[in-house]
Design a protein around this motif. Structure first.
Motif, short mmCIF file in Angstrom:
data_model
loop_
_atom_site.label_atom_id
_atom_site.label_comp_id
_atom_site.label_asym_id
_atom_site.label_seq_id
_atom_site.Cartn_x
_atom_site.Cartn_y
_atom_site.Cartn_z
N LYS A 3 0.63 4.92 -1.23
CA LYS A 3 0.39 4.73 -2.65
C LYS A 3 -0.26 5.98 -3.23
O LYS A 3 -0.01 6.35 -4.37
N SER A 29 -0.27 1.25 0.22
CA SER A 29 -0.30 0.21 -0.79
C SER A 29 -1.11 -0.98 -0.29
O SER A 29 -0.89 -1.46 0.83
N VAL A 155 -3.83 2.07 -8.81
CA VAL A 155 -4.93 2.34 -7.87
C VAL A 155 -6.24 2.18 -8.62
O VAL A 155 -6.36 2.63 -9.76
N THR A 186 -4.72 -1.66 -4.52
CA THR A 186 -5.06 -0.49 -3.72
C THR A 186 -6.37 0.08 -4.25
O THR A 186 -6.48 0.35 -5.45
#
Ligand code: ADP
Ligand code: MG
Length: 238
Positions: A3, A29, A155, A186
Motif C-alpha cells: 500500500k 494493505s 492510509v 492501513t
C-alpha cells in the motif's frame, strides 16, 4: 499488496545535519506498522514525508504503486492524526469534520450525510454541536480521527495520538484505533503504548538516528531485541 513504500529516503533540514538516512520500508494493505524510537530519531519526519507536508531531499514515496514525489499533500489520500489534535477551536465538532470535505468542494448534502453517518458509527453524534474547546481531550482526539477518516484515506498516519491525553482517556482512543485496524485500515503509528503495539501491530520498526535498526514482528522485537540501542531503549520504557 504493497500500500505504501518508501525507497532510500534522505532528509536534511536547513542545518545540514542528515535527519533521515536511506530509509526504505513498505506497508502492506491492512498492516498496522508501529514506529518506535527515541525522541529526535526522525519518526515525525517520516510521517510528514509520507503525508507530503515535508519534501524529502532524495528517494521515493509510493502509495498504491504510484510515485507521489510530486503530489501535493491534499492529493495523496493520506490522513494524519497529531498528538495535539489540530482542531479548529472556534468551530463546533460538526464543522471541524466537515471543513476539509467542503474545502475539497464536496456538495453540502453529501458532506452532511458523510459527517452524520461517520459520527454515528464512531459514537460522537451527541457532541456534533459542541464547540471543541468544550469537550474532553479524549473526545477531541476522537473528533480528529473521525475528521481524518471522513476523508476516506488509503492510509492513516498517527503521530503519538495519545501522548497528550490524561491516562483515563487513552483507552478510548486506542480502542477506536483498534477498531479501524480490525476493519482493514492501513495505519502507520508512532506510539509509546507498548502493550497496545504488541497486541495490534503487524510490524514494529525501531528508528534510531535516522535509520531503521530493526524491522520485526512485535513479539520478536520486544521479546528478543537484537540491536543494543533497542535493548537500551526498551529497558528505559518498559
Ligand atoms: P521524532 O519524531 O522521532 O522525535 P523528528 O522527526 O521530529 O523526530 O525530528 C528529527 C530531527 O529533525 C530532530 O533533530 C529535530 O530537531 C529535527 N527537525 C524536525 N523538524 C524540523 C524542522 N521543521 N526544521 C528543522 N529541524 C527539524
Ligand atoms: Mg515526533
Amino acid at each position: 499488496m504493497k500500500k505504501l513504500e518508501l525507497i532510500n529516503i534522505n532528509k536534511t533540514y536547513e542545518l545540514n545535519i542528515p535527519v533521515l538516512k536511506n530509509i526504505s520500508f513498505f506497508v502492506d494493505s491492512g498492516d498496522f506498522l508501529v514506529l518506535l524510537g527515541p525522541s529526535g530519531s526522525g519518526k515525525s519526519t517520516i510521517l510528514s514525508i509520507i503525508a507530503g507536508f515535508e519534501p524529502q531531499n532524495s528517494g521515493d514515496v509510493f502509495i498504491d504503486g504510484n510515485n507521489c514525489n510530486k503530489k501535493p499533500c491534499q492529493d495523496r489520500d493520506v490522513a494524519m492524526v497529531f498528538q495535539n489534535y489540530a482542531l479548529y477551536p472556534c468551530m463546533n465538532v460538526y464543522n471541524n469534520i466537515a471543513f476539509p470535505l467542503i474545502n475539497r468542494h464536496e456538495k453540502k448534502e453529501i458532506v452532511n450525510q458523510k459527517v452524520r453517518t461517520i459520527a454515528k458509527t464512531l459514537h460522537i453524534e451527541d457532541i456534533l454541536k459542541k464547540k471543541v474547546d468544550k469537550i474532553s481531550g479524549g473526545q477531541k482526539q476522537r473528533v480528529a480521527i473521525v475528521r481524518a477518516l471522513a476523508m476516506n484515506p488509503d492510509v492513516m498516519l498517527f503521530d503519538e495520538p495519545t501522548s497528550a491525553l490524561d491516562p483515563e482517556m487513552v483507552g478510548e482512543v486506542l480502542a477506536l484505533m483498534k477498531e479501524l485496524a480490525a476493519e482493514g485500515m492501513t495505519m502507520v503509528v508512532v506510539t509509546h503504548e507498548m502493550g497496545f503495539a504488541r497486541e495490534v501491530a503487524s510490524r514494529v520498526l525501531f528508528i534510531n538516528d535516522g535509520t531503521i535498526q530493526e524491522d520485526e514482528t512485535p513479539e520478536e522485537l520486544f521479546d528478543h531485541p537484537k540491536n543494543a540501542r533497542l535493548q537500551e531503549f526498551l529497558s528505559k520504557i518498559l
